[in-house]
Design an enzyme around this catalytic site. Structure first.
Site, short mmCIF file in Angstrom:
data_model
loop_
_atom_site.label_atom_id
_atom_site.label_comp_id
_atom_site.label_asym_id
_atom_site.label_seq_id
_atom_site.Cartn_x
_atom_site.Cartn_y
_atom_site.Cartn_z
N CYS A 19 0.80 -1.22 0.00
CA CYS A 19 0.00 0.00 0.00
C CYS A 19 0.83 1.26 0.00
O CYS A 19 1.99 1.26 0.38
CB CYS A 19 -0.91 0.03 1.22
SG CYS A 19 -1.92 -1.44 1.36
N GLY A 45 0.12 0.31 -5.03
CA GLY A 45 -1.15 -0.40 -4.93
C GLY A 45 -2.11 0.12 -5.97
O GLY A 45 -2.35 1.33 -6.04
N ASN A 120 -0.06 0.84 5.94
CA ASN A 120 0.77 0.13 4.97
C ASN A 120 1.61 -0.88 5.74
O ASN A 120 2.28 -0.52 6.70
CB ASN A 120 1.67 1.13 4.23
CG ASN A 120 2.78 0.48 3.43
OD1 ASN A 120 3.88 1.01 3.31
ND2 ASN A 120 2.53 -0.67 2.85
N GLY A 121 1.60 -2.12 5.28
CA GLY A 121 2.38 -3.17 5.96
C GLY A 121 1.49 -4.34 6.25
O GLY A 121 0.36 -4.42 5.75
N TYR A 260 12.97 -3.10 -5.57
CA TYR A 260 11.84 -3.10 -6.50
C TYR A 260 10.73 -2.11 -6.15
O TYR A 260 10.17 -1.46 -7.02
CB TYR A 260 11.23 -4.51 -6.54
CG TYR A 260 9.93 -4.59 -7.30
CD1 TYR A 260 9.91 -4.67 -8.69
CD2 TYR A 260 8.70 -4.55 -6.62
CE1 TYR A 260 8.72 -4.73 -9.39
CE2 TYR A 260 7.50 -4.60 -7.32
CZ TYR A 260 7.51 -4.69 -8.70
OH TYR A 260 6.35 -4.73 -9.40
#
Ligand code: AMP
Length: 487
Positions: A19, A45, A120-121, A260
């Site tokens: 996210c 995302g 996020n996570g 990435y």
């Protein structure tokens, strides 16, 4: 008609999420800026997004499935999100029909008033906590980890909102960078290991929190600093306050953000992602040079590393594969069969740069091997005489439980095969991965002590920096061994 759930007990099949998060306080057009910020974070995302704003009296929310531009591109939508404070979320997830109820930010009316949170996570004890909370009578509306945090906030006995949030955060394990908006202001924080990023920015009088600096650039905001691991920042009309309520722990930022995940134009933890990727390519060239005529990246993810490889090796860099930018990331496709099609839709060989050449093909990672196999076939069909694949990371041997979507271990090519076997499967003349030490050198830190790495590198080493309570509970000892043992 929308499916909103099953008649079965919750089976622990929670969502996997990658996210992007954003928050802004003190700007008359908070939601419009949040929409732009999310647009810059779209790479984190692509399936759904939401914004919650606060206008001094009321909270407003808009959440939908789709890309940011499609969801928030219309003036009428932004006009429906008034206020000087807003938070937003861009998400990737793997569920189907019942997805909308999982779209963040999640808003709840607490005893102290409303609060919305975006995360996020991935929490590694969310299912354990959820089972306990359900037994205690909590009614869950979604299957996200984030809702566990919402219920923990609701159950805290503290009077102060921030203290309640901190209480909740003390109970969770794993990776979390989060933002929240409530009547007094906004709040942001990172887990004590600092696995996922979060940066602080300024635009005139407004404060901003975002997953990456590219979300500050898009609105012309200035980068102030990273939110520190274990830090909670609270921004209200009096300005910014910083708390460090957790016991300090060694930082373990996700090294895959450099490989990435983050955008190359972002600064992450004090380093430019593009520069790190170029250094990764240079390390790769030093570690596994091969006689060749051209260096060709798999676009876009392999481009900076291929530039670094070409510069270090002195070989010409060519765009031998052209990417169609109107197709999302290959990973968005949920099933293997569609993923194959995705690769064909996305890339095409540029014959002129490949025919009759010995090609060094550079990509950032091999996960299932689908992309590489297709690309290699394509490059050979375009007339390359030799194909040497160079991967800008070590073999991905372990699943991520901290917010990067990787398949289960049995589907990871490198968990099942040696490098030589992988070369045969992918169909290359040679295959080489960057060593873990080479990766650490490229991010600028020698791996000081193999027992205590400075990053979370679990996808390459199996060294998970937290307990995996959910996995242990779900699987028991025997399967855990397969999931976690070294390949
Ligand atoms: P695969 O085809 O399964 O081997 O996946 C490798 C490709 O997917 C590489 O080209 C990567 O750029 C990309 N990739 C690697 N990890 C992820 C991820 N977590 N999410 C999306 N794409 C990824």
């Amino acid at each position: 008609m929308t499916e909103i759930g099953t008649g079965l007990p919750f089976d622990g099949d929670k969502l996997k999420e990658e996210c992007g998060i954003f928050a802004i306080h003190g700007h008359a057009e908070a939601a419009a800026h949040a929409a732009l910020g999310l647009h810059a974070l779209q790479h984190r995302g692509q399936e759904a997004a939401g914004i919650v704003s606060f206008d001094g009296e009321h909270f407003h929310s808009h959440r939908a499935v789709g890309l940011i531009g499609d969801i928030f591109g219309r003036k009428s939508v932004i006009d429906g999100l008034p206020g000087h404070a807003a938070i937003g979320h861009a998400r990737y997830a793997t569920t189907g029909a019942s997805m909308l109820r999982n779209v963040q930010p999640l808003f709840a009316d607490f005893a102290f008033g409303g609060l919305a949170v975006a995360h996020n996570g991935n929490l590694t004890n969310a299912m354990v906590l959820r089972r306990r909370l359900v037994e205690e009578g909590c009614l869950f509306q979604s299957t996200t980890d984030t809702e566990v945090i919402v219920h923990l906030i609701a159950r805290s006995r503290r009077q102060n909102i921030v203290a309640r949030v901190v209480d909740a955060l003390r109970e969770i394990d794993g990776a979390w960078s989060l933002v929240a908006v409530f009547a007094d202001g906004i709040l942001g924080g990172r887990d004590p290991l600092g696995v996922r990023p979060l940066v602080l920015g300024r635009l005139d009088e407004a404060w901003i929190l975002a997953s990456e600096t590219c979300a500050l650039d898009i609105i012309g905001a200035e980068f102030v600093r990273d939110v520190e691991p274990g830090e909670i920042v609270i921004i209200d009309r009096n300005g910014l306050k910083s708390l460090r309520p957790f016991a300090p722990r060694p930082h373990r930022f996700c090294i895959f953000e450099y490989v990435y995940f983050a955008r190359p134009d972002s600064m992450v933890e004090g380093r430019g992602v593009y520069e790190v990727r170029k250094r990764i390519g240079a390390e790769l060239a030093r570690e596994s040079a091969v006689p060749a005529d051209v260096v060709v990246p798999v676009p876009d993810s392999g481009v900076p590393a291929a530039i670094g490889y070409a510069q270090e090796s002195g070989l010409p860099f060519e765009l031998g594969i052209i990417r169609n930018h109107y197709v999302g990331r290959t990973f968005i496709e949920p099933s293997d069969s569609i993923r194959h099609l995705g690769v064909k839709l996305k890339h095409n060989a540029n014959r002129a740069s490949l025919a009759g050449k010995r090609v060094v093909l550079v990509d950032d990672s091999i996960v299932r091997g689908t992309t590489s196999t297709k690309i290699v076939n394509m490059v050979r069909a375009a007339g390359a005489t030799e194909v040497h694949m160079r991967i800008a990371s070590p073999p991905t041997t372990h699943s991520c439980f901290y917010g990067v979507d990787t398949p289960e271990r049995s589907k990871l090519l490198a968990a099942r095969h040696t490098v030589e076997e992988m070369a045969g499967i992918i169909g290359v003349d040679s295959l080489a991965f960057l060593s873990i030490d080479g990766l650490y050198r490229a991010v600028g830190e020698a791996r000081r002590d193999h027992a205590v790495p400075q990053y979370c590198d679990a996808c390459f080493t199996g060294d998970y920096p937290t307990r995996l309570a959910d996995l242990e509970g779900e699987l028991g000892g025997r399967q855990m061994t397969f999931l976690l043992e070294d390949a």
